[in-house]
Design a protein around this motif. Structure first.
Motif, short mmCIF file in Angstrom:
data_model
loop_
_atom_site.label_atom_id
_atom_site.label_comp_id
_atom_site.label_asym_id
_atom_site.label_seq_id
_atom_site.Cartn_x
_atom_site.Cartn_y
_atom_site.Cartn_z
N LEU A 141 0.53 -1.10 0.30
CA LEU A 141 -0.10 0.07 0.06
C LEU A 141 0.86 1.40 -0.01
O LEU A 141 1.74 1.39 1.06
N LEU A 142 0.82 2.12 -0.98
CA LEU A 142 1.50 3.37 -1.10
C LEU A 142 1.10 4.56 -0.48
O LEU A 142 1.68 5.19 0.24
N ASP A 143 -0.49 4.79 -0.70
CA ASP A 143 -0.78 5.82 -0.15
C ASP A 143 -2.45 5.84 -0.07
O ASP A 143 -3.01 4.77 -0.72
N VAL A 144 -3.07 6.32 1.08
CA VAL A 144 -4.32 6.54 1.18
C VAL A 144 -4.85 8.01 1.00
O VAL A 144 -4.46 8.81 1.83
N LEU A 145 -5.53 7.93 -0.18
CA LEU A 145 -6.10 9.47 -0.34
C LEU A 145 -7.53 9.88 0.34
O LEU A 145 -8.35 9.22 0.20
N PRO A 169 -5.28 8.67 -19.50
CA PRO A 169 -4.49 7.95 -20.26
C PRO A 169 -3.02 8.36 -20.57
O PRO A 169 -2.01 7.89 -20.80
N MET A 170 -2.84 9.84 -20.68
CA MET A 170 -1.63 10.47 -21.04
C MET A 170 -0.66 10.83 -20.09
O MET A 170 0.40 11.22 -20.34
N LYS A 171 -1.61 11.21 -18.83
CA LYS A 171 -0.85 11.83 -17.67
C LYS A 171 -1.03 11.05 -16.46
O LYS A 171 -1.69 10.23 -16.41
N SER A 172 -0.20 11.28 -15.48
CA SER A 172 -0.42 10.46 -14.08
C SER A 172 -1.28 11.27 -13.14
O SER A 172 -0.88 11.75 -12.23
N VAL A 173 -2.40 11.19 -13.86
CA VAL A 173 -3.65 12.03 -13.04
C VAL A 173 -4.73 11.07 -12.65
O VAL A 173 -4.99 10.48 -13.62
N VAL A 205 -15.89 15.93 -7.94
CA VAL A 205 -14.89 15.17 -8.71
C VAL A 205 -13.40 15.76 -8.47
O VAL A 205 -13.23 16.89 -8.52
N ARG A 206 -12.55 14.99 -7.82
CA ARG A 206 -11.31 15.58 -7.37
C ARG A 206 -10.38 14.78 -8.42
O ARG A 206 -10.34 13.49 -8.79
N LEU A 207 -9.22 15.83 -8.70
CA LEU A 207 -7.96 15.30 -9.51
C LEU A 207 -6.81 15.03 -8.69
O LEU A 207 -6.45 16.13 -8.17
N TRP A 208 -6.16 13.90 -8.70
CA TRP A 208 -4.93 13.75 -7.99
C TRP A 208 -3.83 13.59 -8.89
O TRP A 208 -3.76 13.01 -9.75
N ASP A 209 -2.96 14.42 -8.49
CA ASP A 209 -1.50 14.15 -9.24
C ASP A 209 -0.63 12.87 -8.64
O ASP A 209 -0.25 13.12 -7.47
N MET A 210 -0.52 12.02 -9.42
CA MET A 210 0.40 10.95 -8.82
C MET A 210 1.92 11.17 -8.70
O MET A 210 2.61 10.48 -8.07
N ALA A 211 2.31 12.11 -9.50
CA ALA A 211 3.80 12.41 -9.60
C ALA A 211 4.21 13.39 -8.54
O ALA A 211 5.37 13.52 -8.48
N ASP A 212 3.19 13.96 -8.08
CA ASP A 212 3.75 15.11 -7.08
C ASP A 212 2.83 14.77 -5.43
O ASP A 212 1.83 15.48 -4.99
N SER A 213 3.33 13.52 -4.99
CA SER A 213 3.02 13.29 -3.52
C SER A 213 1.42 13.33 -3.43
O SER A 213 0.92 13.54 -2.42
N TRP A 214 0.89 12.53 -4.37
CA TRP A 214 -0.68 12.52 -4.35
C TRP A 214 -1.60 13.52 -3.94
O TRP A 214 -2.65 13.11 -3.41
N ARG A 215 -1.11 14.83 -4.21
CA ARG A 215 -1.91 15.84 -3.68
C ARG A 215 -3.11 16.18 -4.62
O ARG A 215 -3.13 15.76 -5.79
N THR A 216 -4.21 16.89 -4.12
CA THR A 216 -5.16 17.13 -4.95
C THR A 216 -5.01 18.42 -5.71
O THR A 216 -4.60 19.38 -5.08
#
Length: 922
Positions: free
Chosen positions: A495-499, A513-517, A527-538
């Motif tokens: 388990l990497l993280d819990v959002l 499909p094109m970005k780590s979002v 609807v929340r958009l989470w950035d996978m490359a930047d510490s899973w922040r909203t």
């Protein structure tokens, strides 16, 4: 023509109710599935659902002796005369009552229908066109209760009808003098089956309490004579006979009992009536009071009797000695229908309780086909990246993987202990990731067919959705009770993280499909958009006007679609968090009124919405479905409805009609509230409050029509939907459509063939694609010599390259010229590769369709090569072992002869191949 999708196949349900039939050649099983009919080809390992449907669930199917026609009767008494050759409905008829069984005579001239306590004989429809294909000939009365079964004699002179009043009636198809009707008793329960012996009037009858009676008739079939007519018919026949006698020469030969259908006086010794006598009575071994005999079938040539029981056990007996050949248990549910093919080798069993269909070869004691539908409806589906497989998950906690080409389920994963809520493939196509209400997310390997990863949360929670990123390394799942999103690593399983942040249950998650979002939709109207490359922040929070039910990204990742509870579909720009459009879908849903609803369909539609969304491969359209019998395709940019599909017309399902049937309304209320038929098959009861899938007790319920999940195929040629009826597949059947392209008056088949004769191949190919007829396209492409393909490919305009690739992809599925079309594909991609990069979006479906076709051939060839490689190794090992064992043996010895014989056997295995001699095991 772009959205001319037609119903193609029905998966996920193999048998519902009704009787099974084998085709004339004995290689296919015809199975009724709800209000449709599916044909399972056991030789070629394929299933195909006919493009016709009845208004209610199918009750019985009668097959003509030549196998060309089928009479399909539903529970409401409506009948369809269908052609199995052209797969079309020829005639419609209403029998004005519930029909229990239908059977053609062996000569194909008549068919009998049992309805209520009577039997009706109709003239069978011929091959010529008729105004009314169903002409009533005679009506037979006799039984006091409902009739249950029919059987004909081999010469079509008589037929037997079984009834629930414990009697069996033998009727004459003609008005025989010595056998008009005959009633047989001797049973203490309802008759399940009655069967004539081959070329005889001897009869076997079976009752529900497991009793078999053997009846012997003292009159052979040839001894039946027509009854002499009386009145005006006799006068007419005498005049015809007088005219014939004047023309014919007199001779001393004796007359036969019946000549050309005209009855004459018989000899004094032949005037006795036909009589039946019971010569034996046998009993099956009963196991408990509820082990009733439920189905039976008899093969007259091999004298094989097959009986099925309520406990799932079936017996094979040899008649008339009643010798037990075999006994086996299918399942713990009742056997509803049994059929035997023409050769007597294969036996088909249908179990309506589990939706199970089995074909068993009794001599080798092996299964030819073993398929089981879903006990509860499927709730999620996913296409593999190459479009060859479909994975479905349902409330029965099973994950099934289907082959789109054959229509069969080839693997079922049962590791989950509760309902499966989400299914998705990784980008490689060999891993399936599923979420479940049991608190686990599992990853399954399609190479070894095993569960190799199990992802869990620190606290037990119920997962409602799942998603995997484009790299296949990150797995995300939304929780229904803790309102959190969990992120795991596919490689390590940790388990990497819990959002956290949502304030309501998570209804959907989707990766860009094109970005780590990651986008997550929730019941908290956001609807929340989470950035996978930047510490899973909203990164962004999109505010909605209602509860979010589904979310999906466009294939290029530049747009986001969200379905909400107020029947709207809103479109967002994920980069700028700006709403770009919305579609009002309440009027397109057109939800029906339930049988027990107190409000009208117009007011009940206010609480309905789209629950599943999917973009097309090019991103221009979106597919939407929900609590309705309709599936809608919308144009995203114009925000208009392009086409609407009705997934079912089955009135046996609830919420199908907009208005209630007033005939069911009485002064005491709705007839659906009456629970008198609850213990019978197909009874309707009122469900408990809040229960949507029926009561968990033994009472029956009427399932509600709905669409739970939708997905476009990566090739764009078809789309699939999980519904109450099963897994429906709609596809573009190009062979049935005339779709010309830039056509003018100078383009004709004669001009195309003239250009081919002049060896002007480029002009011929361009004209063939303008006319767009498949045979002409195939002729034009295959006329090009293989060494000139590169030159012709370079001369094709860019506009036609996409069409050539689509044609090549479809040709790979049915053509034998594999290398020739591979050369065409290679040259086209090499010459036009750089130009095609700028049109990736529009060419993506065609390229994926091409990849699917080539991948399937690669899998088949690789399996054959592996088989040959192992056989070669075996042959070499055997020959080396023989040479090392006896090095001092002179040539021509007995051991060397044995070794050469083994080598010949090995080479014979090598020539035979891996698929020869194996049945289509599913």
């Amino acid at each position: 023509m772009k959205f001319a999708y037609r119903f193609s196949n029905l998966l996920g349900t193999v048998y519902r109710c009704g009787n099974l039939n084998f085709t004339r050649d004995g290689n296919s099983v015809i199975s009724p599935v709800g209000n449709r009919v599916t044909v399972f080809d056991l030789k070629n390992n394929k299933s195909d659902t006919l493009p016709l449907a009845t208004r209610y669930n199918i009750k019985c199917v009668g097959l003509s002796p030549d196998g060309r026609l089928a009479i399909i009767v539903d529970e409401g008494g409506d009948a369809l005369l269908a052609s199995l050759v052209c797969r079309a409905v020829l005639h419609r008829f209403h029998f004005k009552g519930a029909v229990h069984s239908v059977s053609f005579s062996p000569d194909g001239r008549k068919f009998v229908v049992t309805k209520g306590n009577l039997a009706q004989m109709y003239h069978a429809p011929g091959r010529k066109r008729e105004f009314n294909a169903f002409v009533l000939d005679k009506t037979y009365f006799g039984p006091y209760d409902e009739t249950t079964c029919i059987d004909w004699t081999d010469d079509s002179r008589c037929f037997a009808v079984g009834s629930k009043d414990m009697s069996t009636w033998v009727f004459g198809a003609e008005r025989w003098d010595n056998l008009i009707y005959y009633a047989l008793g001797g049973h203490k329960d309802a008759i399940v089956g009655c069967f004539f012996e081959s070329s005889s009037l001897d009869l076997y009858t079976l009752s529900q309490d497991g009793a078999l009676c053997v009846w012997q008739c003292d009159t052979p079939p040839e001894g039946l004579r027509l009854k002499a007519p009386a009145g005006w018919k006799a006068d007419l026949l005498q005049r015809e006979d007088g005219d014939e006698d004047e023309d014919e020469d007199e001779d001393g030969a004796e007359r036969e009992t019946a000549v050309h259908g005209k009855a004459v006086p018989a000899a004094e010794g032949q005037r006795g009536k036909a009589k039946y006598s019971r010569v034996a009575k046998y009993f099956f071994n009963k196991e408990g009071d509820f082990n009733h005999l439920t189905a039976a079938a008899y093969h007259k040539k091999v004298h094989l009797l097959v009986t099925g029981f309520a406990s799932g056990i079936f017996h094979l007996h040899e008649l008339p000695e009643f010798n037990l050949i075999h006994s086996l248990s299918v399942s713990d549910q009742r056997v509803s229908s049994i059929a035997i093919n023409g050769s007597g080798d294969w036996i088909a069993f249908g179990c309506s309780g589990l939706g199970q269909l089995l074909v068993w070869e009794w001599q080798s004691e092996s299964f030819v086909l073993r398929q089981q539908g879903r006990f509860n409806s499927a709730v999620s589906l996913a296409y593999s990246p190459d479009g060859q497989y479909i994975a479905t998950g349902g409330d029965d906690s099973k994950v099934k993987v289907w082959n789109t080409l054959s229509g069969f389920c080839f693997v079922t994963f049962t590791e989950h202990s509760s309902g499966v809520t989400g299914v998705t493939f990784t980008t490689t196509g060999y891993v399936i990731v599923t979420s479940s209400m049991d608190g686990t997310v599992r990853a399954f390997d399609l190479h070894r067919y095993r569960n190799f990863r199990t992802f869990t949360s620190p606290r037990p929670t119920q997962f409602s959705c799942v998603a995997v990123d484009s790299s296949g390394d990150i797995v995300s799942a939304g929780a229904q009770d803790s309102f959190e999103i969990f992120i795991w690593s596919m490689q390590t399983g940790r388990l990497l993280d819990v959002l956290s942040g949502h304030e309501g249950p998570i209804s959907g998650v989707c990766f860009n499909p094109m970005k780590s979002v990651l986008a997550s939709a929730s019941w908290d109207r956001t609807v929340r958009l989470w950035d996978m490359a930047d510490s899973w922040r909203t990164t962004e929070t999109l505010a909605l006007t209602s509860v979010a039910l589904a979310v999906t990204f466009r294939p290029d990742g530049a747009e986001l679609a969200v379905a909400t509870l107020n029947s709207q579909i809103t479109f967002w720009d994920p980069e700028n968090a700006v709403q770009t459009g919305s579609i009002e879908g309440r009027h397109d849903l057109k939800t029906g009124r339930k049988e027990l609803d107190k409000i009208t369909a117009k007011h009940s539609a206010k609480g309905k919405a789209f629950t599943t969304l999917c973009y097309s491969a090019d991103g221009e359209s979106i597919l939407a479905g929900g609590m309705s019998k309709f599936v809608c395709i919308y144009h995203v940019k114009e925000q208009i409805l392009r086409k609407k599909f009705e997934i079912s017309c089955n009135l046996s399902l609830d919420a199908m009609e907009e208005f209630l049937n007033r005939r069911k309304m009485t002064e005491f209320g709705n007839l659906a509230l009456i629970d008198q038929d609850a213990m019978e098959e197909g009874g309707v009861t009122i469900p408990l409050p809040g229960v949507k899938k029926g009561d968990v007790s033994s009472r029956h319920f009427k399932p509600e029509i709905r669409v739970t999940s939708l997905r476009f195929s990566p090739t764009g040629r078809c789309w699939a939907a999980t519904t109450t009826e099963g897994l429906l597949v709609y596809s573009l059947d190009a062979r049935m459509l005339f779709d010309p392209f830039e056509l003018d008056t100078s383009v004709t088949p004669a001009q195309i063939r003239a250009a081919l004769c002049q060896r002007d191949f480029t002009r011929a190919i361009l004209m063939a694609f303008r006319l767009n007829e498949r045979k002409l396209l195939q002729e034009a492409l295959e006329s090009v010599p293989w060494d000139e393909i590169e030159v012709i490919s370079s001369s094709l305009p860019d506009l036609y390259v996409e069409k050539v690739l689509e044609f090549l992809a479809s040709s790979f599925e049915e053509s034998r010229h594999l290398e020739f079309y591979l050369i065409w594909t290679q040259k086209l991609l090499m010459v036009h590769g750089q130009k095609l990069k700028s049109r990736v979006g529009t060419l993506l479906p065609a390229v994926q369709f091409l990849q699917k076709s080539i991948q399937r051939h690669w899998d088949d060839v690789s399996k054959l090569c592996d088989w040959n490689r192992y056989n070669m190794q075996y042959a070499l090992a055997v020959s080396k072992q023989r040479g090392l064992k006896r090095p001092s043996e002179p040539p021509g010895s007995e051991e060397e002869a044995d070794a050469s014989e083994d080598d010949d056997n090995s080479l014979h295995l090598l020539r035979r191949g891996p698929g020869d001699g194996d049945g289509p095991l599913a």
